[in-house]
Design a protein around this motif. Structure first.
Motif: not given
Length: 372
Positions: A310-329
């Motif tokens: 799913e995609e959502i529009e956000v405010e971000y102007k830096d270099t692309a980044l992929e990061i993982g999290f525990n969804s519950r947290y």
């Protein structure tokens, strides 16, 4: 002992007191509530040896005295009595039983001697201050989700309260962490709290105090030493042992150099995390955030269930980044954000991420990433 009391008043007091009593006890007296009839008052007390609660309510006592009765059974009886009924409690002269009457209902409960009921010695509590109930509520509500359940690291099984300096301001801080996430909330330092030792209030105590705050709009009197803490509000007093351990130096895990700033619409982001995480495996609950300019793509894959994005529009102007999290947290933290926007401050895929409330600087959250 003989007294008459309005059902609603007795039920409310019993609800507070009986929740301290453990369902299973090897010591029979700890399953009981201490009932004391005084002139114009009824006092109730319960303890599990680490935590003790007392509450007094108005009652009409024709005979003073005290007895003890099974806490949960007495609560259930009073709960099932008709609304508006007058309840009469009468202890037998030998103290062996308690008779409860209301309308045409009559119950007899077996009692234990009040002399057997343990008295919780508080000792000297040298530090005293008053804290607005709203401030204590804010600290508890926004940190307790991060309290650890791991008994081996017992010193993380509570909220760490201490006085600190934030910028040029003196604050009272509440901190909780389980090693995967950390929550830190600040409120103005109450008068008299500047010299308090750092104390760890146990999880169960935190829960019981929070229940009482729902009915307290004013302030809470707090008294503490290195080993004990007492909370008093209105006609309720709660005394607890503190966790005997050293809380870790949490400042070391709060990142200071995270320069990649991601602002997300909080409710929309939380809903997207919730939807996408339906696919993630039950054990890891992993979800990946692919952050690019103006957009974040949330994704989850599972060898059994399939995949979701799913995609959502956000405010971000830096270099692309992929990061993982525990969804519950992630969801636990976004639930604490009061404003419409959550701010994520990131460094890279392997470093802790800082989360702030766009509308409130008093709260700070740290979330460890995971490999996905």
């Amino acid at each position: 002992m003989k007294l008459t009391i309005e059902r609603a008043a007795l039920l409310k007091a019993l609800a507070h007191v009986q929740s301290v009593v453990e369902r299973r006890n090897t010591i029979p007296i700890l399953s009981n509530v201490l009932i004391t009839a005084q002139k114009g008052r009824l006092a109730l007390a319960a303890t599990d040896m680490d935590l003790a609660i007392t509450e007094s309510v108005e009652a009409s006592a024709s005979k003073t005295g005290s007895t003890t009765a099974p806490a949960h059974t007495l609560y259930e009886i009073v709960r099932k009595l008709p609304d508006g009924s007058q309840v009469e409690l009468e202890a037998a002269s030998d103290g062996g039983s308690l008779v409860i009457r209301a309308g045409r209902s009559r119950f007899t409960l077996q009692c234990l001697p009040p002399a057997d009921f343990p008295a919780m010695t508080e000792g000297d509590l040298p530090h005293r201050f008053q804290l607005p109930a709203t401030d204590l509520k804010a600290i508890i509500d926004r940190t307790r989700f991060a309290i650890s359940n791991e008994e081996t690291r017992y010193y993380l099984n509570g909220i760490y309260f201490h006085a600190a300096t934030s910028g040029a301001t003196q604050v009272l801080r509440g901190v909780a962490t389980d090693g995967h996430r950390l929550a830190r909330v600040e409120v103005p330092l109450p008068k008299g709290a500047g010299e308090i030792p750092g104390v760890i209030v146990p999880r169960k105590t935190v829960g019981e105090v929070r229940k009482l705050l729902d009915e307290s709009d004013g302030s809470v009197d707090v008294e503490l030493s290195d080993t004990r803490i007492r909370f008093s509000s209105g006609n309720i007093t709660l005394v607890s042992k503190l966790i005997d351990g050293t809380f870790p130096d949490y400042e070391r895990v709060i990142p200071t150099g995270n320069d990649k700033v991601l602002n997300v619409p909080c409710k929309e982001f939380a809903s997207a995390v919730d939807r996408v995480s339906t696919i993630s495996t039950e054990k890891s609950r992993a979800i990946k955030l692919a952050v690019a300019k103006g957009v974040v793509t949330l994704s989850a894959t599972s060898p059994d269930a399939g995949s979701a994005t799913e995609e959502i529009e956000v405010e971000y102007k830096d270099t692309a980044l992929e990061i993982g999290f525990n969804s519950r947290y992630l969801l636990d933290i976004t639930e604490q954000i009061a404003g419409s926007e959550a701010r994520f401050l990131m460094a890279d895929a392997g470093s802790p991420t800082l989360v702030r409330d766009g509308a409130d600087e008093s709260a700070l959250y740290v979330l460890m990433p995971m490999r996905v």
